[in-house]
Every structure is written in C-alpha cells, then in structure tokens.
Design a protein around this motif. Structure first.
Motif, PDB file in Angstrom:
ATOM      1  N   GLY A 265       6.492  -7.175   8.485  1.00 41.98           N
ATOM      2  CA  GLY A 265       7.721  -7.453   7.764  1.00 41.98           C
ATOM      3  C   GLY A 265       8.303  -6.235   7.079  1.00 41.98           C
ATOM      4  N   SER A 266       7.454  -5.266   6.769  1.00 43.65           N
ATOM      5  CA  SER A 266       7.924  -4.030   6.150  1.00 43.65           C
ATOM      6  C   SER A 266       8.414  -3.037   7.184  1.00 43.65           C
ATOM      7  CB  SER A 266       6.813  -3.405   5.308  1.00 43.65           C
ATOM      8  OG  SER A 266       5.697  -3.102   6.137  1.00 43.65           O
ATOM      9  N   GLY A 267       8.375  -3.420   8.464  1.00 44.86           N
ATOM     10  CA  GLY A 267       8.852  -2.550   9.533  1.00 44.86           C
ATOM     11  C   GLY A 267       7.797  -1.625  10.080  1.00 44.86           C
ATOM     12  N   GLY A 268       6.533  -1.929   9.842  1.00 43.37           N
ATOM     13  CA  GLY A 268       5.445  -1.066  10.283  1.00 43.37           C
ATOM     14  C   GLY A 268       4.951  -1.373  11.681  1.00 43.37           C
ATOM     15  N   PRO A 269       3.654  -1.649  11.843  1.00 39.09           N
ATOM     16  CA  PRO A 269       3.064  -1.817  13.174  1.00 39.09           C
ATOM     17  C   PRO A 269       3.785  -2.869  14.005  1.00 39.09           C
ATOM     18  CG  PRO A 269       1.351  -1.736  11.510  1.00 39.09           C
ATOM     19  CD  PRO A 269       2.658  -1.801  10.776  1.00 39.09           C
ATOM     20  N   THR A 270       3.840  -2.605  15.311  1.00 40.51           N
ATOM     21  CA  THR A 270       4.470  -3.539  16.231  1.00 40.51           C
ATOM     22  C   THR A 270       3.538  -3.843  17.396  1.00 40.51           C
ATOM     23  OG1 THR A 270       5.498  -1.726  17.456  1.00 40.51           O
ATOM     24  CG2 THR A 270       6.809  -2.749  15.703  1.00 40.51           C
ATOM     25  N   TYR A 271       3.877  -4.922  18.090  1.00 39.02           N
ATOM     26  CA  TYR A 271       3.125  -5.323  19.276  1.00 39.02           C
ATOM     27  C   TYR A 271       4.134  -5.751  20.328  1.00 39.02           C
ATOM     28  CZ  TYR A 271       0.834  -8.484  22.516  1.00 39.02           C
ATOM     29  OH  TYR A 271       0.406  -9.108  23.658  1.00 39.02           O
ATOM     30  N   TYR A 272       3.859  -5.377  21.570  1.00 43.37           N
ATOM     31  CA  TYR A 272       4.627  -5.859  22.708  1.00 43.37           C
ATOM     32  C   TYR A 272       3.672  -6.337  23.784  1.00 43.37           C
ATOM     33  CZ  TYR A 272       8.757  -3.547  20.755  1.00 43.37           C
ATOM     34  OH  TYR A 272       9.789  -3.160  19.939  1.00 43.37           O
TER      35      TYR A 272
ATOM     36  N   THR B  45      12.932  -4.969  22.477  1.00 46.26           N
ATOM     37  CA  THR B  45      12.751  -4.170  21.274  1.00 46.26           C
ATOM     38  C   THR B  45      12.823  -5.082  20.059  1.00 46.26           C
ATOM     39  OG1 THR B  45      13.793  -2.250  22.316  1.00 46.26           O
ATOM     40  CG2 THR B  45      13.574  -2.221  19.916  1.00 46.26           C
ATOM     41  N   ILE B  46      11.806  -5.001  19.207  1.00 47.83           N
ATOM     42  CA  ILE B  46      11.787  -5.792  17.980  1.00 47.83           C
ATOM     43  C   ILE B  46      12.166  -4.889  16.812  1.00 47.83           C
ATOM     44  CG2 ILE B  46       9.341  -5.396  17.443  1.00 47.83           C
ATOM     45  CD1 ILE B  46       9.225  -8.388  16.600  1.00 47.83           C
ATOM     46  N   SER B  47      12.906  -5.459  15.868  1.00 47.87           N
ATOM     47  CA  SER B  47      13.290  -4.698  14.686  1.00 47.87           C
ATOM     48  C   SER B  47      13.445  -5.660  13.521  1.00 47.87           C
ATOM     49  CB  SER B  47      14.593  -3.930  14.922  1.00 47.87           C
ATOM     50  OG  SER B  47      15.655  -4.823  15.209  1.00 47.87           O
ATOM     51  N   SER B  48      13.453  -5.105  12.326  1.00 51.44           N
ATOM     52  CA  SER B  48      13.600  -5.942  11.141  1.00 51.44           C
ATOM     53  C   SER B  48      14.621  -5.349  10.194  1.00 51.44           C
ATOM     54  CB  SER B  48      12.258  -6.131  10.436  1.00 51.44           C
ATOM     55  OG  SER B  48      11.796  -4.902   9.908  1.00 51.44           O
ATOM     56  N   ASP B  49      15.314  -6.218   9.499  1.00 46.89           N
ATOM     57  CA  ASP B  49      16.247  -5.827   8.456  1.00 46.89           C
ATOM     58  C   ASP B  49      15.759  -6.497   7.176  1.00 46.89           C
ATOM     59  OD1 ASP B  49      18.366  -5.577   6.646  1.00 46.89           O
ATOM     60  OD2 ASP B  49      19.873  -5.656   8.224  1.00 46.89           O
ATOM     61  N   ILE B  50      15.064  -5.723   6.350  1.00 44.79           N
ATOM     62  CA  ILE B  50      14.467  -6.289   5.147  1.00 44.79           C
ATOM     63  C   ILE B  50      15.526  -6.842   4.202  1.00 44.79           C
ATOM     64  CG2 ILE B  50      13.102  -5.757   3.101  1.00 44.79           C
ATOM     65  CD1 ILE B  50      11.549  -3.750   4.791  1.00 44.79           C
ATOM     66  N   ALA B  51      16.658  -6.165   4.107  1.00 43.69           N
ATOM     67  CA  ALA B  51      17.721  -6.606   3.207  1.00 43.69           C
ATOM     68  C   ALA B  51      18.242  -7.993   3.593  1.00 43.69           C
ATOM     69  CB  ALA B  51      18.865  -5.598   3.202  1.00 43.69           C
ATOM     70  N   LYS B  52      18.193  -8.296   4.895  1.00 45.92           N
ATOM     71  CA  LYS B  52      18.696  -9.583   5.383  1.00 45.92           C
ATOM     72  C   LYS B  52      17.560 -10.566   5.667  1.00 45.92           C
ATOM     73  CE  LYS B  52      22.922  -7.788   7.477  1.00 45.92           C
ATOM     74  NZ  LYS B  52      23.734  -7.677   8.716  1.00 45.92           N
ATOM     75  N   ASN B  53      16.314 -10.145   5.436  1.00 43.63           N
ATOM     76  CA  ASN B  53      15.163 -11.003   5.762  1.00 43.63           C
ATOM     77  C   ASN B  53      15.257 -11.538   7.185  1.00 43.63           C
ATOM     78  OD1 ASN B  53      14.136 -10.640   3.205  1.00 43.63           O
ATOM     79  ND2 ASN B  53      13.906 -12.809   2.770  1.00 43.63           N
ATOM     80  N   THR B  54      15.595 -10.647   8.091  1.00 40.23           N
ATOM     81  CA  THR B  54      15.833 -11.063   9.474  1.00 40.23           C
ATOM     82  C   THR B  54      15.106 -10.129  10.437  1.00 40.23           C
ATOM     83  OG1 THR B  54      17.994 -11.994   8.904  1.00 40.23           O
ATOM     84  CG2 THR B  54      17.605 -11.498  11.222  1.00 40.23           C
ATOM     85  N   VAL B  55      14.524 -10.724  11.449  1.00 36.74           N
ATOM     86  CA  VAL B  55      13.903  -9.965  12.533  1.00 36.74           C
ATOM     87  C   VAL B  55      14.689 -10.237  13.805  1.00 36.74           C
ATOM     88  CG1 VAL B  55      11.839  -9.759  13.971  1.00 36.74           C
ATOM     89  CG2 VAL B  55      11.610  -9.926  11.496  1.00 36.74           C
ATOM     90  N   TYR B  56      14.896  -9.195  14.569  1.00 32.73           N
ATOM     91  CA  TYR B  56      15.662  -9.285  15.808  1.00 32.73           C
ATOM     92  C   TYR B  56      14.773  -8.988  17.005  1.00 32.73           C
ATOM     93  CZ  TYR B  56      19.422  -8.751  12.412  1.00 32.73           C
ATOM     94  OH  TYR B  56      20.248  -8.901  11.332  1.00 32.73           O
ATOM     95  N   LEU B  57      15.108  -9.585  18.118  1.00 33.13           N
ATOM     96  CA  LEU B  57      14.465  -9.258  19.387  1.00 33.13           C
ATOM     97  C   LEU B  57      15.567  -8.969  20.388  1.00 33.13           C
ATOM     98  CD1 LEU B  57      11.718  -9.006  20.822  1.00 33.13           C
ATOM     99  CD2 LEU B  57      12.085 -11.329  21.683  1.00 33.13           C
ATOM    100  N   GLN B  58      15.752  -7.700  20.686  1.00 34.81           N
ATOM    101  CA  GLN B  58      16.723  -7.287  21.689  1.00 34.81           C
ATOM    102  C   GLN B  58      16.048  -7.359  23.051  1.00 34.81           C
ATOM    103  OE1 GLN B  58      20.058  -6.359  21.369  1.00 34.81           O
ATOM    104  NE2 GLN B  58      20.035  -6.396  23.614  1.00 34.81           N
ATOM    105  N   MET B  59      16.598  -8.160  23.921  1.00 33.65           N
ATOM    106  CA  MET B  59      15.998  -8.385  25.238  1.00 33.65           C
ATOM    107  C   MET B  59      16.949  -7.858  26.303  1.00 33.65           C
ATOM    108  SD  MET B  59      14.401 -12.194  24.687  1.00 33.65           S
ATOM    109  CE  MET B  59      15.991 -13.001  24.713  1.00 33.65           C
TER     110      MET B  59
END
Length: 122
Positions: free
Chosen positions: A53-60, A69-83
């Motif tokens: 959640g802090s934008g650190g380790p990832t897994y694919y 590609t996974i990413s997070s926006d802490i300000a929006k409490n949102t995680v995205y998955l670009q496919m």
C-alpha cells in the motif's frame, strides 16, 4: 467499515487495454498490501499482481509479466491495474483484496471487493 470497490472492467478485443481501479476505504491504506486476483469459470482464483500500500514491493504472475502494471495512489487510496496486450485467456472476474503482506495467495487477504468482469474477445 472496510470497503474495496473495483471499476474499469469491460469488453475489449485481443491486443487492447483496460485499466482497473480499486478504491479502498475504512482502513489505513499504506499499512496494507493490495492484490488483484482473477477467477475464470471453472478455474481457481489466481493472484495476478500485488503491491504494498505504501508503493513498495510488487508481485506479478508470470502470465501477465510485461503486460500488466500495478500502481498505487496513496492520496486517493486507490490501486490501479493497467492491462495491455490483453489476450482471451485474461478473461475473468477481477477482484482486489487487502491484506497484511504482499502475496499471491488468496487466504492471505482479509478484505475483498465485489469483482469486475473483464472479457477479451479474439
């Protein structure tokens, strides 16, 4: 109340792209890992991509490495998955889940969204 709300699913042709969003509320976002899972009819739920959640380790998962590609926006409490470069075999219901560790194992996750359908036509 903990809530995870997915959006962004839909129908796309093979080779196309979609971006899924997972909006989280009711817990401290940066204390948790968020993972995207998917489940196709007759198949087990599969861990696709996860992020701290802090934008650190990832897994694919190997099946999506280099395309998603996974990413997070802490300000929006949102995680995205670009496919990108979607394939028919990516067709499934996609769920986001929150847990304490980055892991592709469903049992590691305490909270789940309702899911969003992704359909890739050939």
């Amino acid at each position: 109340e903990v809530q995870l709300v997915e959006s962004g699913g839909g129908l796309v042709q093979a080779g196309g792209s979609l971006r899924l969003s997972c909006a989280a509320s009711g817990f401290s976002f940066d204390d948790y890992a968020i993972c995207w899972f998917r489940q196709a009819p007759g198949k087990e739920r599969e861990g696709v991509s996860c992020i701290s959640g802090s934008g650190g380790p990832t897994y694919y998962a190997d099946s999506v490495q280099g395309r998603f590609t996974i990413s997070s926006d802490i300000a929006k409490n949102t995680v995205y998955l670009q496919m990108n470069s979607l394939k028919p075999e990516d067709t499934a219901v996609y769920y986001c889940a929150a847990g304490l560790v980055v892991s592709p194992i469903p049992n590691e996750y305490d909270y789940w969204g309702q899911g969003t359908q992704v359909t890739v036509s050939s």
